[in-house]
Design an enzyme around this catalytic site. Structure first.
Site, PDB file in Angstrom:
ATOM      1  N   CYS A 114       0.810  -1.226   0.000  1.00 60.17           N
ATOM      2  CA  CYS A 114       0.000   0.000   0.000  1.00 60.17           C
ATOM      3  C   CYS A 114       0.842   1.274   0.000  1.00 60.17           C
ATOM      4  CB  CYS A 114      -0.958  -0.006   1.180  1.00 60.17           C
ATOM      5  SG  CYS A 114      -2.118  -1.369   1.064  1.00 60.17           S
ATOM      6  N   HIS A 254      -3.510   7.190   2.087  1.00 56.43           N
ATOM      7  CA  HIS A 254      -3.860   5.850   1.599  1.00 56.43           C
ATOM      8  C   HIS A 254      -5.273   5.514   2.077  1.00 56.43           C
ATOM      9  CE1 HIS A 254      -3.843   1.742   0.563  1.00 56.43           C
ATOM     10  NE2 HIS A 254      -3.751   1.291   1.797  1.00 56.43           N
ATOM     11  N   ASN A 284      -9.949  -0.297  -0.957  1.00 49.53           N
ATOM     12  CA  ASN A 284      -8.495  -0.198  -0.895  1.00 49.53           C
ATOM     13  C   ASN A 284      -7.906  -0.820  -2.173  1.00 49.53           C
ATOM     14  OD1 ASN A 284      -5.774  -0.441  -0.347  1.00 49.53           O
ATOM     15  ND2 ASN A 284      -6.048  -1.330   1.698  1.00 49.53           N
TER      16      ASN A 284
HETATM   17  O1  UT7 Z   1      -3.869  -1.178   3.373  1.00 52.72           O
HETATM   18  C1  UT7 Z   1      -2.898  -1.993   3.922  1.00 52.72           C
HETATM   19  C2  UT7 Z   1      -2.921  -1.971   5.381  1.00 52.72           C
HETATM   20  N1  UT7 Z   1      -4.180  -2.495   5.880  1.00 52.72           N
HETATM   21  C3  UT7 Z   1      -4.885  -1.781   6.732  1.00 52.72           C
HETATM   22  O2  UT7 Z   1      -4.541  -0.674   7.044  1.00 52.72           O
HETATM   23  C4  UT7 Z   1      -6.086  -2.460   7.351  1.00 52.72           C
HETATM   24  C5  UT7 Z   1      -6.085  -2.247   8.842  1.00 52.72           C
HETATM   25  N2  UT7 Z   1      -7.167  -2.953   9.515  1.00 52.72           N
HETATM   26  C6  UT7 Z   1      -8.471  -2.587   9.403  1.00 52.72           C
HETATM   27  O3  UT7 Z   1      -8.817  -1.686   8.669  1.00 52.72           O
HETATM   28  C7  UT7 Z   1      -9.459  -3.288  10.275  1.00 52.72           C
HETATM   29  O4  UT7 Z   1      -8.775  -4.088  11.222  1.00 52.72           O
HETATM   30  C8  UT7 Z   1     -10.478  -4.196   9.505  1.00 52.72           C
HETATM   31  C9  UT7 Z   1     -11.428  -3.302   8.737  1.00 52.72           C
HETATM   32  C10 UT7 Z   1      -9.746  -5.128   8.566  1.00 52.72           C
HETATM   33  C11 UT7 Z   1     -11.284  -5.000  10.508  1.00 52.72           C
HETATM   34  O5  UT7 Z   1     -11.925  -4.149  11.433  1.00 52.72           O
HETATM   35  P1  UT7 Z   1     -11.796  -4.400  13.005  1.00 52.72           P
HETATM   36  O6  UT7 Z   1     -12.655  -3.383  13.641  1.00 52.72           O
HETATM   37  O7  UT7 Z   1     -10.341  -4.404  13.362  1.00 52.72           O
HETATM   38  O8  UT7 Z   1     -12.429  -5.829  13.168  1.00 52.72           O
HETATM   39  P2  UT7 Z   1     -11.779  -7.160  13.757  1.00 52.72           P
HETATM   40  O9  UT7 Z   1     -10.863  -7.780  12.784  1.00 52.72           O
HETATM   41  O10 UT7 Z   1     -11.274  -6.899  15.138  1.00 52.72           O
HETATM   42  O11 UT7 Z   1     -13.071  -8.048  13.909  1.00 52.72           O
HETATM   43  C12 UT7 Z   1     -14.148  -7.682  14.782  1.00 52.72           C
HETATM   44  C13 UT7 Z   1     -15.291  -8.652  14.573  1.00 52.72           C
HETATM   45  C14 UT7 Z   1     -14.854 -10.113  14.649  1.00 52.72           C
HETATM   46  O12 UT7 Z   1     -15.898 -10.850  15.246  1.00 52.72           O
HETATM   47  P3  UT7 Z   1     -15.836 -11.253  16.786  1.00 52.72           P
HETATM   48  O13 UT7 Z   1     -14.598 -12.085  16.953  1.00 52.72           O
HETATM   49  O14 UT7 Z   1     -15.784  -9.964  17.544  1.00 52.72           O
HETATM   50  O15 UT7 Z   1     -17.113 -12.013  16.969  1.00 52.72           O
HETATM   51  C15 UT7 Z   1     -14.742 -10.501  13.196  1.00 52.72           C
HETATM   52  O16 UT7 Z   1     -14.935 -11.886  12.995  1.00 52.72           O
HETATM   53  O17 UT7 Z   1     -15.856  -8.453  13.273  1.00 52.72           O
HETATM   54  C16 UT7 Z   1     -15.870  -9.729  12.583  1.00 52.72           C
HETATM   55  N3  UT7 Z   1     -15.687  -9.469  11.164  1.00 52.72           N
HETATM   56  C17 UT7 Z   1     -16.733  -9.221  10.335  1.00 52.72           C
HETATM   57  N4  UT7 Z   1     -18.044  -9.137  10.560  1.00 52.72           N
HETATM   58  C18 UT7 Z   1     -18.826  -8.838   9.519  1.00 52.72           C
HETATM   59  C19 UT7 Z   1     -14.539  -9.418  10.447  1.00 52.72           C
HETATM   60  N5  UT7 Z   1     -14.819  -9.146   9.158  1.00 52.72           N
HETATM   61  C20 UT7 Z   1     -16.167  -8.993   9.074  1.00 52.72           C
HETATM   62  C21 UT7 Z   1     -17.040  -8.696   8.009  1.00 52.72           C
HETATM   63  N6  UT7 Z   1     -18.354  -8.628   8.276  1.00 52.72           N
HETATM   64  N7  UT7 Z   1     -16.617  -8.456   6.758  1.00 52.72           N
END
Ligand code: UT7
Length: 329
Positions: A114, A254, A284
């Site tokens: 990225c 980004h 992204n």
């Molecule tokens: O560009 C390159 C660098 N990348 C980035 O900068 C990405 C950085 N990370 C992020 O933007 C975020 O971490 C994400 C958008 C990828 C995820 O958001 P989050 O708020 O960190 O969610 P999480 O991974 O902590 O997951 C929270 C919950 C989990 O469920 P439980 O364990 O709390 O029951 C996940 O299983 O959300 C669940 N989850 C989803 N639910 C519905 C993960 N993906 C999804 C989804 N739809 N698509």
């Protein structure tokens, strides 16, 4: 004699026509428009059904040559940032030069995920600043759908396909790339990686069965590093160049997550009106995000505007570029 700087003298983007909305994704994986919108800011993304990264890049570059009235034979160099090249080799820059008729240019691919575009523009600028080259094209392109696992809801909802290209030319009015800070930390590999297909894990039936050719991300960990480092490096380049928030006209961040963008803007003391955002329509696009932002906002940019480009990505890689916009549209 004034110092030669490398100015952006044109920008062009390309996104495929097919749209994949949050509602469409909710039919494929267990997700919802509400979750994706509140956690990331994304509403839809473009997906390329046929063709490769070079096909998107060639559209952007042909459009760029046309709008800047540039003869393809005058291009000296192409620096192309991507993590989704057409092939492991030859390079996508190589293929692009052929497809776009850049017969006198050479080129190479640069892999910084990225942060690809900020690495690439900083690299391309050097060839202009030395006086060696007059016209350098910098491309950021990724066909992320080619490495996405549509069984993994945590990654497949955040990425999309797209390309953007800028033309760099010498400037002696002090416009163009003024400064950059680039960083890397390879220990981040455990949090964001495409595990197979390289020399460590060459393709086998097992790597395919284990879905190791797709992007794997530990979102929460990456988020923590991204939110801190992108904000810090953006503030650092302002300090280094004695810029206050009033001096900065635009943050070009980004587009990975609206929450990361907001945190960066806050750290820099910038109001929302100074922040380029198009994540809602493209998601992204990895190396494509920054030139696609410049393309979308080009008409609002004025000669002399101060821009800070900032990114964080796989590697980890991150950094910021301070540049002065060189033309009115
Ligand atoms: O560009 C390159 C660098 N990348 C980035 O900068 C990405 C950085 N990370 C992020 O933007 C975020 O971490 C994400 C958008 C990828 C995820 O958001 P989050 O708020 O960190 O969610 P999480 O991974 O902590 O997951 C929270 C919950 C989990 O469920 P439980 O364990 O709390 O029951 C996940 O299983 O959300 C669940 N989850 C989803 N639910 C519905 C993960 N993906 C999804 C989804 N739809 N698509």
């Amino acid at each position: 004699m004034n110092k030669i700087t490398a100015a952006i003298t044109g920008v062009q983007g390309f996104v495929p026509k097919d749209v994949l909305s949050n509602e469409d994704l909710a039919k494929i994986v267990d997700t919802s428009d509400e979750w994706i919108t509140t956690r990331t800011g994304i509403k839809e993304r473009r997906i390329m059904k046929n063709g490769a990264s070079s096909d998107m890049a060639v559209e952007a570059v042909k459009g760029l040559l046309e709008k800047t009235n540039t003869n393809p034979l005058e291009i000296d160099l192409v620096v192309l940032a991507t993590v989704t090249p057409d092939y492991p080799f030859p390079s996508t820059a190589n293929l692009l030069c052929d497809k776009a008729g850049l017969k006198n240019a050479w080129g190479f691919d640069l892999k910084a995920a990225c942060s690809g575009f900020i690495y690439a523009i900083s690299t391309g600028a050097q060839f202009i600043e030395t006086g060696r080259y007059k016209k350098v094209i910098v491309v950021g392109v990724d066909k992320m759908t080619s490495i996405l696992d549509y069984q993994d809801r945590a990654t497949c909802v955040i990425f999309g396909d797209g390309a953007g290209a800028v033309l760099l030319e010498p400037n002696n009015e002090g416009l163009g790339v003024i400064d950059f800070i680039l960083r890397s930390d390879g220990s981040g590999v455990e949090f964001l990686v495409q595990p197979a297909g390289g020399s460590l894990n060459p393709p086998t039936v097992e790597t395919v069965e284990k879905r190791m050719h797709f992007v794997k991300q530990e979102g929460k960990q990456v988020f923590k590093f991204a939110v801190t480092n992108m904000a810090e490096v953006s503030a650092e380049i302002m300090d280094k160049n004695n810029l206050t928030s009033d001096d900065v006209d635009w943050l070009v961040p980004h587009q990975a997550n609206l929450r990361i963008i907001d945190a960066t803007a806050d750290r820099m003391g910038l109001p929302k009106e100074k922040v380029m955002i198009n994540i809602e329509k493209y998601g992204n696009t990895t190396a494509g995000t920054l030139p696609l932002c410049l393309w979308d906002y080009e008409k609002q940019l004025k000669k002399g505007d101060t821009l800070i480009l900032s990114a964080f990505g796989g590697g980890f890689t991150w950094g910021a570029v301070y540049l002065k916009w060189a033309y009115n549209s």
